[in-house]
Motif scaffolding. Structure first.
Motif, PDB file in Angstrom:
ATOM      1  N   HIS A  15     -30.616 -29.537  30.760  1.00 50.92           N
ATOM      2  CA  HIS A  15     -29.699 -29.153  32.040  1.00 50.92           C
ATOM      3  C   HIS A  15     -28.305 -29.143  31.693  1.00 50.92           C
ATOM      4  O   HIS A  15     -27.913 -29.263  30.580  1.00 50.92           O
ATOM      5  CB  HIS A  15     -29.882 -30.527  33.049  1.00 50.92           C
ATOM      6  N   VAL A  16     -27.536 -28.561  32.640  1.00 45.94           N
ATOM      7  CA  VAL A  16     -26.201 -28.414  32.347  1.00 45.94           C
ATOM      8  C   VAL A  16     -25.528 -29.343  33.426  1.00 45.94           C
ATOM      9  O   VAL A  16     -26.020 -29.247  34.508  1.00 45.94           O
ATOM     10  CB  VAL A  16     -25.672 -26.768  32.306  1.00 45.94           C
ATOM     11  N   HIS A  17     -24.175 -29.952  33.231  1.00 46.24           N
ATOM     12  CA  HIS A  17     -23.522 -30.718  34.105  1.00 46.24           C
ATOM     13  C   HIS A  17     -22.229 -30.075  34.072  1.00 46.24           C
ATOM     14  O   HIS A  17     -21.516 -30.300  33.100  1.00 46.24           O
ATOM     15  CB  HIS A  17     -23.646 -32.056  33.847  1.00 46.24           C
ATOM     16  N   LEU A  18     -21.583 -29.613  35.326  1.00 46.13           N
ATOM     17  CA  LEU A  18     -20.412 -28.792  35.508  1.00 46.13           C
ATOM     18  C   LEU A  18     -19.339 -29.766  36.169  1.00 46.13           C
ATOM     19  O   LEU A  18     -19.957 -30.542  37.252  1.00 46.13           O
ATOM     20  CB  LEU A  18     -20.678 -27.593  36.125  1.00 46.13           C
ATOM     21  N   LYS A  19     -18.287 -29.657  35.698  1.00 47.43           N
ATOM     22  CA  LYS A  19     -17.205 -30.417  36.749  1.00 47.43           C
ATOM     23  C   LYS A  19     -16.762 -29.399  37.624  1.00 47.43           C
ATOM     24  O   LYS A  19     -16.601 -28.095  37.118  1.00 47.43           O
ATOM     25  CB  LYS A  19     -15.951 -30.800  35.596  1.00 47.43           C
ATOM     26  N   ASN A  61     -20.279 -32.092  39.767  1.00 49.13           N
ATOM     27  CA  ASN A  61     -19.464 -33.459  40.044  1.00 49.13           C
ATOM     28  C   ASN A  61     -18.067 -32.931  40.215  1.00 49.13           C
ATOM     29  O   ASN A  61     -17.459 -31.988  39.674  1.00 49.13           O
ATOM     30  CB  ASN A  61     -19.786 -34.587  39.212  1.00 49.13           C
ATOM     31  N   THR A  62     -17.412 -33.829  41.043  1.00 48.87           N
ATOM     32  CA  THR A  62     -15.794 -33.739  41.320  1.00 48.87           C
ATOM     33  C   THR A  62     -15.259 -35.074  40.627  1.00 48.87           C
ATOM     34  O   THR A  62     -14.097 -35.362  41.281  1.00 48.87           O
ATOM     35  CB  THR A  62     -15.348 -33.298  42.599  1.00 48.87           C
ATOM     36  N   THR A  81     -23.246 -20.572  31.518  1.00 44.89           N
ATOM     37  CA  THR A  81     -24.596 -21.226  31.716  1.00 44.89           C
ATOM     38  C   THR A  81     -25.585 -20.198  31.659  1.00 44.89           C
ATOM     39  O   THR A  81     -25.355 -19.136  32.801  1.00 44.89           O
ATOM     40  CB  THR A  81     -24.653 -22.284  32.842  1.00 44.89           C
ATOM     41  N   ALA A  82     -26.822 -20.297  31.128  1.00 47.88           N
ATOM     42  CA  ALA A  82     -27.745 -18.974  31.114  1.00 47.88           C
ATOM     43  C   ALA A  82     -28.806 -19.717  31.932  1.00 47.88           C
ATOM     44  O   ALA A  82     -29.480 -20.707  31.575  1.00 47.88           O
ATOM     45  CB  ALA A  82     -28.178 -18.574  29.908  1.00 47.88           C
TER      46      ALA A  82
END
Length: 163
Positions: A15-19, A61-62, A81-82
């Motif tokens: 997975h990818v986890h983005l701010k 997330n913030t 992100t692909a």
């Protein structure tokens, strides 16, 4: 440095986890536009989304970024992100959806091994939507490395998948 370890062949990026700076805006993009399903909210500042019921493919997330600036284009960090689509028709469907919704597309390329559409999420993170060609269609160099190219994507040909 000598490398005497190889990651197991079955390993995957899970997975990818983005701010993100605005969770609601990010959900509009990843859930409402791209079609990921919301699997859970983690309080008021994080969301987890999936394709097909997995616990999450994308985390948003913030926690440290609420109201913050977009990701810097000319700095170190995530390039994109692909998101891999299973078929050419599926890629055509998301392309048509982006067109219908008027969402800006940054580019579209044929890489020989894959066909890709590039865009930017509301926080400035790059997103690649792509499908792989079957491996028996890939070309290889004499040294065994995969030959990749960057040519314009035949967008009209891709959209004909929807006819």
């Amino acid at each position: 440095m000598e490398n005497n370890y190889n990651i197991p062949v079955q390993a995957q990026i899970g997975h990818v986890h983005l701010k993100v700076s605005d969770l609601a805006r990010a959900l509009e993009f990843y859930r409402d536009l791209l079609g990921f399903e919301l699997t859970t909210m983690y309080g008021k500042n994080a969301a987890f989304l999936s394709a097909g019921g997995y616990h999450h493919h994308i985390g948003l997330n913030t926690w440290h970024s609420k109201g913050g600036p977009s990701a810097p284009r000319n700095g170190a960090g995530l390039y994109h992100t692909a998101i891999l689509y299973p078929t050419r028709k599926d890629l055509a469907e998301i392309l048509q959806r982006l067109i219908d919704k008027g969402y800006p597309i940054d580019g579209a390329s044929d890489h020989g091994v894959s066909e890709a559409i590039y865009l930017t999420d509301p926080d400035g993170n790059g997103v690649e939507l792509y499908r792989d060609r079957p491996r028996d269609e890939w070309e290889y160099a004499e040294d065994g490395s995969v030959k990749m190219i960057t040519q314009p994507l035949d967008v009209h040909g891709l959209l004909k998948e929807l006819e």
